[in-house]
Design a protein around this motif. Sequence first.
Motif, PDB file in Angstrom:
ATOM      1  N   GLU A  88       9.813   9.868   1.280  1.00  0.00           N
ATOM      2  CA  GLU A  88       9.083  10.407   1.971  1.00  0.00           C
ATOM      3  C   GLU A  88       7.430  11.417   1.100  1.00  0.00           C
ATOM      4  O   GLU A  88       6.464  11.978   2.591  1.00  0.00           O
ATOM      5  CB  GLU A  88       9.700  11.019   3.071  1.00  0.00           C
ATOM      6  N   GLY A  89       7.228  11.404   0.433  1.00  0.00           N
ATOM      7  CA  GLY A  89       6.090  12.120  -0.180  1.00  0.00           C
ATOM      8  C   GLY A  89       6.238  13.267  -0.742  1.00  0.00           C
ATOM      9  O   GLY A  89       5.587  14.216   0.053  1.00  0.00           O
TER      10      GLY A  89
ATOM     11  N   ILE B  37       1.685  10.355  -9.436  1.00  0.00           N
ATOM     12  CA  ILE B  37       0.811  10.337 -11.062  1.00  0.00           C
ATOM     13  C   ILE B  37      -0.212  11.140 -10.753  1.00  0.00           C
ATOM     14  O   ILE B  37      -0.744  12.182 -11.553  1.00  0.00           O
ATOM     15  CB  ILE B  37      -0.424   8.990 -11.082  1.00  0.00           C
ATOM     16  N   LEU B  38      -0.970  11.458  -9.849  1.00  0.00           N
ATOM     17  CA  LEU B  38      -2.295  12.295  -9.100  1.00  0.00           C
ATOM     18  C   LEU B  38      -1.425  14.144  -9.123  1.00  0.00           C
ATOM     19  O   LEU B  38      -1.864  14.997 -10.518  1.00  0.00           O
ATOM     20  CB  LEU B  38      -3.091  12.564  -8.336  1.00  0.00           C
ATOM     21  N   GLU B  39       0.023  14.019  -9.094  1.00  0.00           N
ATOM     22  CA  GLU B  39       0.530  15.992  -8.796  1.00  0.00           C
ATOM     23  C   GLU B  39       0.802  15.565 -10.973  1.00  0.00           C
ATOM     24  O   GLU B  39       1.071  16.684 -11.020  1.00  0.00           O
ATOM     25  CB  GLU B  39       1.750  15.717  -8.654  1.00  0.00           C
ATOM     26  N   ASP B  40       1.418  14.814 -11.180  1.00  0.00           N
ATOM     27  CA  ASP B  40       1.379  15.035 -13.000  1.00  0.00           C
ATOM     28  C   ASP B  40       0.472  15.319 -13.825  1.00  0.00           C
ATOM     29  O   ASP B  40       0.095  15.953 -14.455  1.00  0.00           O
ATOM     30  CB  ASP B  40       2.523  13.359 -13.330  1.00  0.00           C
TER      31      ASP B  40
ATOM     32  N   GLY C 115       0.546  -1.043   0.204  1.00  0.00           N
ATOM     33  CA  GLY C 115       0.544   0.238   0.223  1.00  0.00           C
ATOM     34  C   GLY C 115       1.099   1.301   0.259  1.00  0.00           C
ATOM     35  O   GLY C 115       0.428   1.862  -0.185  1.00  0.00           O
ATOM     36  N   ARG C 116       1.780   1.428   0.730  1.00  0.00           N
ATOM     37  CA  ARG C 116       3.049   2.353   0.890  1.00  0.00           C
ATOM     38  C   ARG C 116       3.426   3.014  -0.461  1.00  0.00           C
ATOM     39  O   ARG C 116       3.853   3.936  -1.217  1.00  0.00           O
ATOM     40  CB  ARG C 116       4.109   2.107   1.732  1.00  0.00           C
ATOM     41  N   VAL C 117       3.452   1.371  -1.099  1.00  0.00           N
ATOM     42  CA  VAL C 117       4.503   1.339  -2.790  1.00  0.00           C
ATOM     43  C   VAL C 117       3.703   2.410  -3.687  1.00  0.00           C
ATOM     44  O   VAL C 117       3.816   2.732  -4.036  1.00  0.00           O
ATOM     45  CB  VAL C 117       5.007   0.338  -3.437  1.00  0.00           C
ATOM     46  N   TYR C 118       2.324   2.140  -3.499  1.00  0.00           N
ATOM     47  CA  TYR C 118       0.948   2.232  -4.571  1.00  0.00           C
ATOM     48  C   TYR C 118       0.831   4.098  -3.993  1.00  0.00           C
ATOM     49  O   TYR C 118       0.984   4.160  -4.696  1.00  0.00           O
ATOM     50  CB  TYR C 118      -0.163   1.556  -4.498  1.00  0.00           C
ATOM     51  N   TYR C 119       0.759   3.858  -2.669  1.00  0.00           N
ATOM     52  CA  TYR C 119       0.634   5.255  -2.668  1.00  0.00           C
ATOM     53  C   TYR C 119       1.674   6.504  -2.864  1.00  0.00           C
ATOM     54  O   TYR C 119       1.426   7.575  -3.635  1.00  0.00           O
ATOM     55  CB  TYR C 119       0.762   5.761  -1.263  1.00  0.00           C
ATOM     56  N   GLU C 120       2.777   6.111  -2.620  1.00  0.00           N
ATOM     57  CA  GLU C 120       3.762   6.923  -3.637  1.00  0.00           C
ATOM     58  C   GLU C 120       3.672   7.178  -5.111  1.00  0.00           C
ATOM     59  O   GLU C 120       4.676   8.439  -5.656  1.00  0.00           O
ATOM     60  CB  GLU C 120       5.216   6.728  -3.244  1.00  0.00           C
ATOM     61  N   ARG C 121       3.738   6.261  -5.603  1.00  0.00           N
ATOM     62  CA  ARG C 121       3.513   5.919  -7.304  1.00  0.00           C
ATOM     63  C   ARG C 121       2.052   7.078  -7.809  1.00  0.00           C
ATOM     64  O   ARG C 121       1.761   7.930  -8.700  1.00  0.00           O
ATOM     65  CB  ARG C 121       3.465   3.982  -7.456  1.00  0.00           C
ATOM     66  N   ALA C 122       1.299   6.816  -6.790  1.00  0.00           N
ATOM     67  CA  ALA C 122       0.265   7.155  -7.421  1.00  0.00           C
ATOM     68  C   ALA C 122      -0.174   8.621  -6.615  1.00  0.00           C
ATOM     69  O   ALA C 122      -0.940   9.448  -8.085  1.00  0.00           O
ATOM     70  CB  ALA C 122      -1.379   6.187  -6.573  1.00  0.00           C
TER      71      ALA C 122
END
Length: 298
Positions: free
Chosen positions: A137-138, A72-75, A62-69
């Motif tokens: 760390e986002g 993506i949303l920022e882009d 979930g942490r891996v998916y959170y960072e990638r997602a």
Amino acid sequence: MDLLDDMRIFVSAVDAMSFTGAAAKLGLSKQFVSRRISSLEQSLGVRLLLRTTRRLAVTDLGRVYYERARRILEDVEAANLAVSSQGERPRGNLRVSAPMSFGTMFLNSAIPSFLTTYPDVTIELELNDRTVDIIGEGYDVAVRIGALADSSLIARTVAPMRMVTCVSPRYLETHGAPQTPEDLSNHTLLPYGHSQRVSWHYSRDGQPLEIPVSGRLRVNNGELARDAAVAGLGVTWLPVFIVAPALLGGRLVTVLDDFEPPPSSIYVVYPQHRQASLVIRAFSDFLAAACGVAGTQW
């Protein structure tokens, strides 16, 4: 409901660490948020969140998916801003990491001014003297001081910065002044750092000189090291912006001026994939201008 919407719901739930908080932020019902995240997990075939009666916990996947997602949303947001009429005005949330002393002594006034200038921007500011993993760390942007490690991050210089060795007049009366960097071994030192090995850097005949140091008091906050030096406890080596008021007031004086290293810099660093972000550009521009106005402090 498309995948981007489910990503946005999931990221909001992790940010709030609750379905209720995500629902309030997005204007949705708690039940709808829970249902969409369950649907996302089913489509991915993995568990992203662990639900308990009290709170949520994020799984490793979930942490891996959170960072990638999140990226993506920022882009997607950056792409939308670049072609919309709103793209001319910075907006959105900015997560910033900065050193503690720089934050309390400079950002305390710069951030309110920035937010007043850009009313559509929100900031999450974390002050910490450790070197954060910006991407992992986002964070959107970080303020770094001194030498930069090689990385894929983009760095913009916002101000020059000098390091000085200083002591209190009271300490000098009792112990005298070191005449060379090697003389520091005969003095009580007040190292500033958060690692086991701390070194102070000087220059002799144009060549760099590194002096390993230790002392009775080692702190990971520059203001505490400064105050200990003002109290006469020893010699310290700090950025000028931390000790400038004490130097101007005569509570500290500099030593080893002939061996002062070349000026380093204060930087704003951010990931390459965020270089088109208007809000990051506005923040770095604003910080550079503010540092220029306060240039005598560096």
